[in-house]
Write a protein that holds these residues in place. Structure first.
Motif, mmCIF file in Angstrom:
data_model
loop_
_atom_site.group_PDB
_atom_site.id
_atom_site.type_symbol
_atom_site.label_atom_id
_atom_site.label_comp_id
_atom_site.label_asym_id
_atom_site.label_seq_id
_atom_site.Cartn_x
_atom_site.Cartn_y
_atom_site.Cartn_z
ATOM 1 N N MET A 1 0.830 -1.180 0.000
ATOM 2 C CA MET A 1 0.000 0.000 0.000
ATOM 3 C C MET A 1 0.876 1.246 0.000
ATOM 4 S SD MET A 1 -3.102 0.820 2.504
ATOM 5 C CE MET A 1 -3.915 2.361 2.449
ATOM 6 N N ILE A 2 0.492 2.250 -0.758
ATOM 7 C CA ILE A 2 1.293 3.459 -0.820
ATOM 8 C C ILE A 2 0.882 4.425 0.286
ATOM 9 C CG2 ILE A 2 1.614 3.241 -3.311
ATOM 10 C CD1 ILE A 2 -0.332 5.644 -3.574
ATOM 11 N N SER A 3 1.767 5.357 0.593
ATOM 12 C CA SER A 3 1.465 6.328 1.635
ATOM 13 C C SER A 3 0.469 7.372 1.134
ATOM 14 C CB SER A 3 2.754 7.022 2.079
ATOM 15 O OG SER A 3 3.234 7.860 1.045
ATOM 16 N N LYS A 4 -0.163 8.039 2.068
ATOM 17 C CA LYS A 4 -1.105 9.098 1.712
ATOM 18 C C LYS A 4 -0.383 10.243 1.000
ATOM 19 C CE LYS A 4 -4.295 8.338 5.550
ATOM 20 N NZ LYS A 4 -4.816 8.906 6.789
ATOM 21 N N SER A 5 0.832 10.555 1.446
ATOM 22 C CA SER A 5 1.557 11.665 0.820
ATOM 23 C C SER A 5 1.950 11.333 -0.617
ATOM 24 C CB SER A 5 2.780 12.056 1.641
ATOM 25 O OG SER A 5 3.704 11.003 1.720
ATOM 26 N N LEU A 6 2.353 10.085 -0.881
ATOM 27 C CA LEU A 6 2.683 9.696 -2.250
ATOM 28 C C LEU A 6 1.432 9.751 -3.118
ATOM 29 C CD1 LEU A 6 4.652 8.702 -4.385
ATOM 30 C CD2 LEU A 6 4.282 6.373 -3.551
ATOM 31 N N PHE A 7 0.319 9.255 -2.593
ATOM 32 C CA PHE A 7 -0.946 9.331 -3.310
ATOM 33 C C PHE A 7 -1.267 10.786 -3.635
ATOM 34 C CE2 PHE A 7 -5.458 10.188 -3.383
ATOM 35 C CZ PHE A 7 -5.941 9.232 -4.251
ATOM 36 N N GLY A 8 -1.135 11.660 -2.634
ATOM 37 C CA GLY A 8 -1.432 13.076 -2.832
ATOM 38 C C GLY A 8 -0.559 13.721 -3.887
ATOM 39 N N ASN A 9 0.723 13.405 -3.868
ATOM 40 C CA ASN A 9 1.638 13.954 -4.878
ATOM 41 C C ASN A 9 1.258 13.500 -6.280
ATOM 42 O OD1 ASN A 9 3.182 15.317 -2.982
ATOM 43 N ND2 ASN A 9 4.632 13.645 -2.744
ATOM 44 N N ARG A 10 0.899 12.238 -6.401
ATOM 45 C CA ARG A 10 0.499 11.719 -7.714
ATOM 46 C C ARG A 10 -0.803 12.346 -8.184
ATOM 47 N NH1 ARG A 10 1.960 5.296 -7.201
ATOM 48 N NH2 ARG A 10 4.217 5.541 -7.330
ATOM 49 N N LEU A 11 -1.733 12.550 -7.262
ATOM 50 C CA LEU A 11 -3.005 13.185 -7.616
ATOM 51 C C LEU A 11 -2.751 14.605 -8.116
ATOM 52 C CD1 LEU A 11 -6.106 13.110 -7.704
ATOM 53 C CD2 LEU A 11 -6.087 13.900 -5.313
ATOM 54 N N LYS A 12 -1.885 15.321 -7.435
ATOM 55 C CA LYS A 12 -1.547 16.691 -7.829
ATOM 56 C C LYS A 12 -0.905 16.711 -9.220
ATOM 57 C CE LYS A 12 1.023 20.702 -6.141
ATOM 58 N NZ LYS A 12 1.840 21.204 -5.014
ATOM 59 N N GLU A 13 0.021 15.791 -9.471
ATOM 60 C CA GLU A 13 0.668 15.708 -10.784
ATOM 61 C C GLU A 13 -0.361 15.479 -11.887
ATOM 62 O OE1 GLU A 13 3.584 12.590 -10.642
ATOM 63 O OE2 GLU A 13 4.805 13.643 -9.163
ATOM 64 N N GLN A 14 -1.285 14.555 -11.648
ATOM 65 C CA GLN A 14 -2.292 14.256 -12.671
ATOM 66 C C GLN A 14 -3.222 15.446 -12.889
ATOM 67 O OE1 GLN A 14 -4.166 10.603 -13.315
ATOM 68 N NE2 GLN A 14 -2.614 9.399 -12.287
ATOM 69 N N ARG A 15 -3.599 16.125 -11.815
ATOM 70 C CA ARG A 15 -4.459 17.302 -11.958
ATOM 71 C C ARG A 15 -3.770 18.364 -12.798
ATOM 72 N NH1 ARG A 15 -3.991 21.968 -9.523
ATOM 73 N NH2 ARG A 15 -2.835 21.204 -7.722
ATOM 74 N N LYS A 16 -2.488 18.579 -12.518
ATOM 75 C CA LYS A 16 -1.735 19.591 -13.269
ATOM 76 C C LYS A 16 -1.588 19.197 -14.740
ATOM 77 C CE LYS A 16 0.721 21.902 -9.594
ATOM 78 N NZ LYS A 16 2.005 22.422 -9.149
ATOM 79 N N LYS A 17 -1.398 17.903 -15.008
ATOM 80 C CA LYS A 17 -1.316 17.443 -16.400
ATOM 81 C C LYS A 17 -2.608 17.723 -17.151
ATOM 82 C CE LYS A 17 2.083 13.755 -15.871
ATOM 83 N NZ LYS A 17 2.308 12.295 -15.867
ATOM 84 N N LEU A 18 -3.723 17.689 -16.426
ATOM 85 C CA LEU A 18 -5.018 17.981 -17.039
ATOM 86 C C LEU A 18 -5.254 19.490 -17.161
ATOM 87 C CD1 LEU A 18 -7.220 15.322 -15.206
ATOM 88 C CD2 LEU A 18 -6.498 15.286 -17.610
ATOM 89 N N GLY A 19 -4.340 20.284 -16.600
ATOM 90 C CA GLY A 19 -4.462 21.735 -16.676
ATOM 91 C C GLY A 19 -5.567 22.299 -15.802
ATOM 92 N N LEU A 20 -5.841 21.634 -14.692
ATOM 93 C CA LEU A 20 -6.930 22.052 -13.814
ATOM 94 C C LEU A 20 -6.395 22.625 -12.508
ATOM 95 C CD1 LEU A 20 -9.243 18.910 -14.154
ATOM 96 C CD2 LEU A 20 -9.518 21.106 -15.323
ATOM 97 N N THR A 21 -7.105 23.602 -11.971
ATOM 98 C CA THR A 21 -6.823 24.064 -10.620
ATOM 99 C C THR A 21 -7.485 23.091 -9.658
ATOM 100 O OG1 THR A 21 -8.833 25.397 -10.474
ATOM 101 C CG2 THR A 21 -6.857 26.483 -11.382
ATOM 102 N N GLN A 22 -7.161 23.211 -8.379
ATOM 103 C CA GLN A 22 -7.829 22.366 -7.392
ATOM 104 C C GLN A 22 -9.338 22.607 -7.421
ATOM 105 O OE1 GLN A 22 -6.166 22.947 -3.480
ATOM 106 N NE2 GLN A 22 -4.500 21.499 -3.842
ATOM 107 N N ALA A 23 -9.730 23.874 -7.529
ATOM 108 C CA ALA A 23 -11.156 24.203 -7.533
ATOM 109 C C ALA A 23 -11.866 23.590 -8.734
ATOM 110 C CB ALA A 23 -11.340 25.720 -7.519
ATOM 111 N N GLN A 24 -11.231 23.658 -9.908
ATOM 112 C CA GLN A 24 -11.841 23.090 -11.118
ATOM 113 C C GLN A 24 -11.962 21.573 -11.017
ATOM 114 O OE1 GLN A 24 -8.933 24.720 -13.801
ATOM 115 N NE2 GLN A 24 -10.318 26.353 -14.511
ATOM 116 N N ALA A 25 -10.888 20.935 -10.555
ATOM 117 C CA ALA A 25 -10.900 19.474 -10.434
ATOM 118 C C ALA A 25 -11.951 19.040 -9.415
ATOM 119 C CB ALA A 25 -9.515 18.967 -10.031
ATOM 120 N N ALA A 26 -12.004 19.745 -8.290
ATOM 121 C CA ALA A 26 -12.980 19.404 -7.250
ATOM 122 C C ALA A 26 -14.404 19.548 -7.772
ATOM 123 C CB ALA A 26 -12.764 20.290 -6.027
#
Length: 118
Positions: A1-26
Motif C-alpha cells: 500500500m502506498i502512503s497518503k503523501s505519495l498518493f497526494g503527490n500523484r493526484l496533484k501531478e495528474q491534476r496539473k497534467k489535465l491543466g486544472l486548478t484544485q477548484a476546477q478538479a474538485a
C-alpha cells in the motif's frame, strides 16, 4: 500500500497534467475544493465513489496506487546525453567500461577538489 503523501503527490501531478486548478478538479469530481486539497496534502484518502468520479475527469486512478517506479525512475527520465553515455557503457568491453568508470570517478574527484579550494 502506498502512503497518503505519495498518493497526494500523484493526484496533484495528474491534476496539473489535465491543466486544472484544485477548484476546477474538485468541481468536476463533485467534491469541495478543501477536500481536494486535503487529498493532495495526504491528509485524507478518497472513498471508492470519489475515485470513480476521478476517472470521469480523466485521472488514471490505477497510477495513483501503483507501486512500480516508486523506488526507481524510469529510463525515459534520462536526457539524450545520459542515455547515449549509458548505451556506450553497456556496449563497451570490460576494458572500455573500466576506462569510462575511471574517467567519471576522476572527474568527480576534481570537481570536489575544485569546490574545496574555492
Amino acid at each position: 500500500m502506498i502512503s497518503k503523501s505519495l498518493f497526494g503527490n500523484r493526484l496533484k501531478e495528474q491534476r496539473k497534467k489535465l491543466g486544472l486548478t484544485q477548484a476546477q478538479a474538485a468541481e468536476k469530481a463533485g467534491i469541495e475544493r478543501e477536500t481536494w486539497g486535503k487529498y493532495e496534502r495526504g491528509v485524507f484518502m478518497p472513498s471508492g465513489d470519489v475515485l470513480i468520479s476521478f476517472l470521469s475527469i480523466g485521472i488514471n486512478v490505477s497510477d495513483l496506487f501503483t507501486i512500480k517506479d516508486t523506488f526507481r525512475q524510469p529510463e525515459t527520465a534520462l536526457s539524450l546525453e545520459e542515455q547515449e553515455l549509458l548505451d556506450n557503457y553497456r556496449q563497451a568491453s570490460d576494458n572500455g567500461k573500466f576506462v569510462i568508470s575511471s574517467v567519471a570517478r576522476t572527474a568527480e574527484k576534481k570537481e570536489i577538489e575544485t569546490h574545496k579550494v574555492a
